[in-house]
Design a protein around this motif. Structure first.
Motif, PDB file in Angstrom:
ATOM      1  N   VAL A 148      15.302  20.640  78.125  1.00 58.51           N
ATOM      2  CA  VAL A 148      14.717  19.352  77.760  1.00 58.51           C
ATOM      3  C   VAL A 148      14.955  18.383  78.916  1.00 58.51           C
ATOM      4  CG1 VAL A 148      14.778  17.406  76.165  1.00 58.51           C
ATOM      5  CG2 VAL A 148      15.077  19.739  75.291  1.00 58.51           C
ATOM      6  N   TYR A 149      13.894  17.790  79.443  1.00 60.14           N
ATOM      7  CA  TYR A 149      13.989  16.775  80.473  1.00 60.14           C
ATOM      8  C   TYR A 149      13.705  15.420  79.826  1.00 60.14           C
ATOM      9  CZ  TYR A 149      13.812  20.668  83.773  1.00 60.14           C
ATOM     10  OH  TYR A 149      14.081  21.814  84.452  1.00 60.14           O
ATOM     11  N   ALA A 150      14.649  14.499  79.944  1.00 60.62           N
ATOM     12  CA  ALA A 150      14.513  13.204  79.264  1.00 60.62           C
ATOM     13  C   ALA A 150      14.503  12.071  80.271  1.00 60.62           C
ATOM     14  CB  ALA A 150      15.641  13.022  78.258  1.00 60.62           C
ATOM     15  N   ASP A 151      13.707  12.214  81.335  1.00 63.29           N
ATOM     16  CA  ASP A 151      13.638  11.177  82.338  1.00 63.29           C
ATOM     17  C   ASP A 151      12.362  11.376  83.148  1.00 63.29           C
ATOM     18  OD1 ASP A 151      14.216   9.024  83.889  1.00 63.29           O
ATOM     19  OD2 ASP A 151      16.144   9.742  84.611  1.00 63.29           O
ATOM     20  N   THR A 152      11.982  10.358  83.920  1.00 62.06           N
ATOM     21  CA  THR A 152      10.847  10.449  84.813  1.00 62.06           C
ATOM     22  C   THR A 152      11.341  10.909  86.172  1.00 62.06           C
ATOM     23  OG1 THR A 152       9.743   8.647  83.646  1.00 62.06           O
ATOM     24  CG2 THR A 152       8.940   9.163  85.850  1.00 62.06           C
ATOM     25  N   LEU A 153      10.620  11.818  86.822  1.00 61.72           N
ATOM     26  CA  LEU A 153      11.046  12.332  88.117  1.00 61.72           C
ATOM     27  C   LEU A 153      11.257  11.193  89.104  1.00 61.72           C
ATOM     28  CD1 LEU A 153       8.757  15.484  88.573  1.00 61.72           C
ATOM     29  CD2 LEU A 153      11.178  15.418  88.012  1.00 61.72           C
ATOM     30  N   GLY A 154      12.436  11.180  89.715  1.00 58.79           N
ATOM     31  CA  GLY A 154      12.725  10.157  90.706  1.00 58.79           C
ATOM     32  C   GLY A 154      13.069   8.811  90.131  1.00 58.79           C
ATOM     33  N   ASP A 155      13.034   8.657  88.822  1.00 58.23           N
ATOM     34  CA  ASP A 155      13.292   7.368  88.203  1.00 58.23           C
ATOM     35  C   ASP A 155      14.778   7.225  87.905  1.00 58.23           C
ATOM     36  OD1 ASP A 155      12.882   4.913  87.181  1.00 58.23           O
ATOM     37  OD2 ASP A 155      11.870   5.555  85.354  1.00 58.23           O
ATOM     38  N   THR A 156      15.238   6.012  87.776  1.00 62.66           N
ATOM     39  CA  THR A 156      16.628   5.743  87.404  1.00 62.66           C
ATOM     40  C   THR A 156      16.643   4.672  86.335  1.00 62.66           C
ATOM     41  OG1 THR A 156      16.863   4.061  89.130  1.00 62.66           O
ATOM     42  CG2 THR A 156      17.510   6.307  89.700  1.00 62.66           C
ATOM     43  N   GLY A 157      17.741   4.608  85.614  1.00 58.42           N
ATOM     44  CA  GLY A 157      17.913   3.557  84.632  1.00 58.42           C
ATOM     45  C   GLY A 157      17.363   3.874  83.270  1.00 58.42           C
ATOM     46  N   GLN A 158      16.849   5.071  83.074  1.00 65.13           N
ATOM     47  CA  GLN A 158      16.346   5.425  81.758  1.00 65.13           C
ATOM     48  C   GLN A 158      17.521   5.680  80.813  1.00 65.13           C
ATOM     49  OE1 GLN A 158      13.450   4.607  81.575  1.00 65.13           O
ATOM     50  NE2 GLN A 158      11.920   6.064  82.261  1.00 65.13           N
ATOM     51  N   ALA A 159      17.290   5.562  79.527  1.00 63.47           N
ATOM     52  CA  ALA A 159      18.352   5.731  78.543  1.00 63.47           C
ATOM     53  C   ALA A 159      17.967   6.791  77.528  1.00 63.47           C
ATOM     54  CB  ALA A 159      18.628   4.411  77.821  1.00 63.47           C
ATOM     55  N   LEU A 160      18.948   7.574  77.125  1.00 64.64           N
ATOM     56  CA  LEU A 160      18.771   8.542  76.049  1.00 64.64           C
ATOM     57  C   LEU A 160      19.677   8.104  74.908  1.00 64.64           C
ATOM     58  CD1 LEU A 160      17.693  11.212  74.884  1.00 64.64           C
ATOM     59  CD2 LEU A 160      19.602  12.380  76.017  1.00 64.64           C
ATOM     60  N   GLY A 161      19.107   7.630  73.852  1.00 67.79           N
ATOM     61  CA  GLY A 161      19.890   7.150  72.716  1.00 67.79           C
ATOM     62  C   GLY A 161      19.958   8.196  71.631  1.00 67.79           C
ATOM     63  N   VAL A 162      21.175   8.530  71.196  1.00 65.53           N
ATOM     64  CA  VAL A 162      21.378   9.540  70.162  1.00 65.53           C
ATOM     65  C   VAL A 162      22.203   8.924  69.049  1.00 65.53           C
ATOM     66  CG1 VAL A 162      22.298  11.809  69.626  1.00 65.53           C
ATOM     67  CG2 VAL A 162      21.295  11.395  71.874  1.00 65.53           C
ATOM     68  N   ALA A 163      21.638   8.877  67.840  1.00 61.86           N
ATOM     69  CA  ALA A 163      22.348   8.290  66.702  1.00 61.86           C
ATOM     70  C   ALA A 163      23.082   9.340  65.883  1.00 61.86           C
ATOM     71  CB  ALA A 163      21.366   7.533  65.808  1.00 61.86           C
ATOM     72  N   ALA A 164      22.984  10.603  66.299  1.00 58.06           N
ATOM     73  CA  ALA A 164      23.649  11.660  65.539  1.00 58.06           C
ATOM     74  C   ALA A 164      25.161  11.475  65.578  1.00 58.06           C
ATOM     75  CB  ALA A 164      23.270  13.026  66.113  1.00 58.06           C
ATOM     76  N   THR A 165      25.835  11.907  64.528  1.00 58.36           N
ATOM     77  CA  THR A 165      27.294  11.803  64.470  1.00 58.36           C
ATOM     78  C   THR A 165      27.978  12.969  65.169  1.00 58.36           C
ATOM     79  OG1 THR A 165      27.300  12.920  62.322  1.00 58.36           O
ATOM     80  CG2 THR A 165      27.212  10.508  62.323  1.00 58.36           C
ATOM     81  N   THR A 166      27.255  14.024  65.492  1.00 56.13           N
ATOM     82  CA  THR A 166      27.833  15.185  66.153  1.00 56.13           C
ATOM     83  C   THR A 166      26.934  15.643  67.291  1.00 56.13           C
ATOM     84  OG1 THR A 166      28.874  15.934  64.103  1.00 56.13           O
ATOM     85  CG2 THR A 166      28.649  17.560  65.864  1.00 56.13           C
ATOM     86  N   PHE A 167      27.531  15.851  68.463  1.00 58.40           N
ATOM     87  CA  PHE A 167      26.833  16.397  69.617  1.00 58.40           C
ATOM     88  C   PHE A 167      27.453  17.766  69.835  1.00 58.40           C
ATOM     89  CE2 PHE A 167      25.830  15.800  74.381  1.00 58.40           C
ATOM     90  CZ  PHE A 167      24.549  16.299  74.211  1.00 58.40           C
ATOM     91  N   SER A 168      26.729  18.826  69.505  1.00 61.77           N
ATOM     92  CA  SER A 168      27.326  20.152  69.391  1.00 61.77           C
ATOM     93  C   SER A 168      26.748  21.121  70.409  1.00 61.77           C
ATOM     94  CB  SER A 168      27.097  20.697  67.973  1.00 61.77           C
ATOM     95  OG  SER A 168      27.599  22.002  67.864  1.00 61.77           O
TER      96      SER A 168
END
Length: 205
Positions: free
Chosen positions: A20-40
């Motif tokens: 999974v790619y969650a950003d734009t190529l060459g871009d900076t400052g993007q955010a990935l927000g996760v509201a889940a209580t568990t990151f497994s």
């Protein structure tokens, strides 16, 4: 795009995305927000910020819990911005190992307390339990009362005068204690405020 809050799932328990790619190529400052209580993770995993990119884990006023058999870090500095505690409560040992390098502690005071029970407290310096200097505060049967402060040199060698203790003041040996007893340095004296002092050996007493 979802039409309702939490209206879509990315993959399923049986059909999952490989990458999974969650950003734009060459871009900076993007955010990935996760509201889940568990990151497994289901297997050995890596969070990689190679390329000298900072990684910040911010829990605000919450608790950051790290539960692992070993916590391994190549970082050269572990920094705290406020009063901090390394807690191994539950009588779990805490070991700081620097291998053959030096372990440097810089602080206003270094305190060793046993605040939870009446057990004796000790500070040992040496290469092993049988080759060390130990400074012990012995509480005996009293309730956290220091009944005795004891300096112990342990040595596995049977050679005379191993485990010798020397008191050096301003670069000069003033007093030494070894198997033969107590020896004063050259031109050293024992003074009292009440006048002369007489030293008598136990055999002559």
């Amino acid at each position: 795009n979802p039409t309702t809050d939490a209206g879509l799932a990315l993959g399923t328990a049986s059909l999952r995305w490989g990458t999974v790619y969650a950003d734009t190529l060459g871009d900076t400052g993007q955010a990935l927000g996760v509201a889940a209580t568990t990151f497994s993770f289901d297997a050995a995993s890596t969070i990689d910020t190679s390329g000298n990119n900072n990684l910040t884990i911010d829990v605000g006023s919450g608790v950051l819990a790290l539960d692992a058999a070993t916590l391994d870090s190549d970082a050269t500095t572990l920094s705290f911005d406020a009063a901090a505690t390394i807690d191994t409560s539950g009588n779990n040992n805490l070991t700081l190992s620097a291998g053959t390098a030096s372990l440097v502690v810089t602080a206003g005071d270094v305190t060793v307390y046993d605040d939870n029970n009446n057990a004796d407290t000790s500070l040992a310096i040496g290469t092993s339990a049988t080759e060390s200097l130990s400074i012990q505060v012995l509480n005996g049967a009293s309730n956290k009362t220091a009944e005795e402060v004891k300096f112990v040199t342990a040595t596995a060698s049977s050679t005379a005068n191993h485990g010798k203790m020397t008191f050096n003041v301003d670069g000069t040996d003033v007093l030494s204690i070894d198997d033969d007893g107590i020896a004063m340095g050259a031109a050293r004296t024992i003074e009292t405020t009440s006048g002369a002092m007489t030293l008598t050996s136990a055999a002559a007493a």
